[in-house]
Scaffold this motif. Structure first.
Motif, PDB file in Angstrom:
ATOM      1  N   TYR A  36       0.838  -1.201   0.000  1.00  0.00           N
ATOM      2  CA  TYR A  36       0.000   0.000   0.000  1.00  0.00           C
ATOM      3  C   TYR A  36       0.875   1.255   0.000  1.00  0.00           C
ATOM      4  CZ  TYR A  36      -3.007   3.625   2.039  1.00  0.00           C
ATOM      5  OH  TYR A  36      -3.672   4.799   2.294  1.00  0.00           O
ATOM      6  N   LEU A  37       1.860   1.286   0.873  1.00  0.00           N
ATOM      7  CA  LEU A  37       2.750   2.442   0.960  1.00  0.00           C
ATOM      8  C   LEU A  37       3.658   2.558  -0.255  1.00  0.00           C
ATOM      9  CD1 LEU A  37       3.676   2.297   4.742  1.00  0.00           C
ATOM     10  CD2 LEU A  37       2.125   3.916   3.610  1.00  0.00           C
ATOM     11  N   ALA A  38       4.161   1.422  -0.734  1.00  0.00           N
ATOM     12  CA  ALA A  38       5.041   1.430  -1.909  1.00  0.00           C
ATOM     13  C   ALA A  38       4.330   1.977  -3.143  1.00  0.00           C
ATOM     14  CB  ALA A  38       5.571   0.024  -2.177  1.00  0.00           C
ATOM     15  N   ALA A  39       3.014   1.841  -3.186  1.00  0.00           N
ATOM     16  CA  ALA A  39       2.230   2.349  -4.308  1.00  0.00           C
ATOM     17  C   ALA A  39       1.970   3.854  -4.195  1.00  0.00           C
ATOM     18  CB  ALA A  39       0.910   1.595  -4.416  1.00  0.00           C
ATOM     19  N   GLY A  40       2.506   4.480  -3.135  1.00  0.00           N
ATOM     20  CA  GLY A  40       2.380   5.925  -2.986  1.00  0.00           C
ATOM     21  C   GLY A  40       1.097   6.387  -2.315  1.00  0.00           C
ATOM     22  N   ASN A  41       0.407   5.491  -1.642  1.00  0.00           N
ATOM     23  CA  ASN A  41      -0.837   5.854  -0.966  1.00  0.00           C
ATOM     24  C   ASN A  41      -0.561   6.625   0.322  1.00  0.00           C
ATOM     25  OD1 ASN A  41      -3.019   4.546  -2.616  1.00  0.00           O
ATOM     26  ND2 ASN A  41      -1.657   2.804  -2.287  1.00  0.00           N
ATOM     27  N   LYS A  42      -1.584   7.331   0.804  1.00  0.00           N
ATOM     28  CA  LYS A  42      -1.456   8.170   2.006  1.00  0.00           C
ATOM     29  C   LYS A  42      -1.134   7.311   3.234  1.00  0.00           C
ATOM     30  CE  LYS A  42      -4.647  11.730   0.494  1.00  0.00           C
ATOM     31  NZ  LYS A  42      -5.865  12.495   0.824  1.00  0.00           N
ATOM     32  N   PRO A  43      -0.063   7.673   3.961  1.00  0.00           N
ATOM     33  CA  PRO A  43       0.343   6.859   5.101  1.00  0.00           C
ATOM     34  C   PRO A  43      -0.292   7.235   6.429  1.00  0.00           C
ATOM     35  CG  PRO A  43       1.993   8.521   4.671  1.00  0.00           C
ATOM     36  CD  PRO A  43       0.930   8.672   3.597  1.00  0.00           C
ATOM     37  N   ASP A  44      -0.991   8.364   6.504  1.00  0.00           N
ATOM     38  CA  ASP A  44      -1.323   8.891   7.821  1.00  0.00           C
ATOM     39  C   ASP A  44      -2.755   8.705   8.311  1.00  0.00           C
ATOM     40  OD1 ASP A  44      -2.324  10.601   5.948  1.00  0.00           O
ATOM     41  OD2 ASP A  44      -1.737  12.433   6.969  1.00  0.00           O
ATOM     42  N   ALA A  45      -3.646   8.164   7.515  1.00  0.00           N
ATOM     43  CA  ALA A  45      -5.026   7.955   7.959  1.00  0.00           C
ATOM     44  C   ALA A  45      -5.354   6.471   7.873  1.00  0.00           C
ATOM     45  CB  ALA A  45      -5.992   8.771   7.114  1.00  0.00           C
ATOM     46  N   PRO A  46      -5.618   5.806   9.001  1.00  0.00           N
ATOM     47  CA  PRO A  46      -5.818   4.356   8.970  1.00  0.00           C
ATOM     48  C   PRO A  46      -7.021   3.909   8.147  1.00  0.00           C
ATOM     49  CG  PRO A  46      -6.355   5.222  11.141  1.00  0.00           C
ATOM     50  CD  PRO A  46      -5.746   6.348  10.354  1.00  0.00           C
ATOM     51  N   GLY A  47      -7.995   4.781   7.918  1.00  0.00           N
ATOM     52  CA  GLY A  47      -9.167   4.420   7.118  1.00  0.00           C
ATOM     53  C   GLY A  47      -8.887   4.303   5.641  1.00  0.00           C
ATOM     54  N   ASN A  48      -7.766   4.851   5.184  1.00  0.00           N
ATOM     55  CA  ASN A  48      -7.438   4.754   3.760  1.00  0.00           C
ATOM     56  C   ASN A  48      -7.023   3.344   3.360  1.00  0.00           C
ATOM     57  OD1 ASN A  48      -7.998   7.452   3.132  1.00  0.00           O
ATOM     58  ND2 ASN A  48      -5.971   8.092   3.797  1.00  0.00           N
TER      59      ASN A  48
END
Length: 150
Positions: A100-112
């Protein structure tokens, strides 16, 4: 979440709960549901206050509780099923946080993460009975204190 997974070398099912939530529902019932479904789970409740729906993640579910869609804080909510920050992830899902993070998604909101996850794996929704309050501000904390003072 990813930091803790890496630092603690978590290789097991994982429960994630926002620290600014005050809730009255049973975690045991939620975990039992998770074990019966054998799928990742989000925690939801039908929300009656339509004016505040856009402040939450909103889920669309099928008749069996399978998540069909999750949208974080939509301007025009498609349902009144609110997703609260209490998630149960299966052991085989835990490594997907890195993807998820490697794909550049937002790291700071657990609901994402569950909003991303349901497109890749089946996710089910546990509809709880009881209450859940966000106590992330001094005003909301005081409000909950007043409610439960009685």
């Amino acid at each position: 979440i990813s930091f803790v997974i890496d630092e603690m070398r978590i290789d097991d099912d994982l429960m994630v709960i926002a620290g600014d939530n005050f809730f009255t529902y049973s975690l045991r019932d939620y975990v039992d549901y998770f074990r019966r479904k054998e799928r990742d789970c989000v925690c939801v409740k039908v929300w009656e206050d339509e004016k505040t729906l856009s402040q939450f993640g909103i889920a669309l579910l099928d008749k069996d509780g399978k998540v069909l869609e999750i949208e974080e804080k939509p301007e025009h909510p498609k349902s009144n099923t609110v997703v609260f920050a209490a998630y149960l992830y299966r052991r085989d899902t835990v490594p997907l946080f890195a993807a998820y993070l490697a794909a550049g998604n937002k790291p700071d909101a657990p609901g994402n993460f569950p909003a991303w996850l349901y497109r890749r794996k089946e996710v089910y929704a546990y509809t709880f009975e009881g209450e859940c309050y966000d106590i992330g501000t001094p005003d909301s904390y005081r409000e909950v204190c007043e409610i439960f003072e009685k």
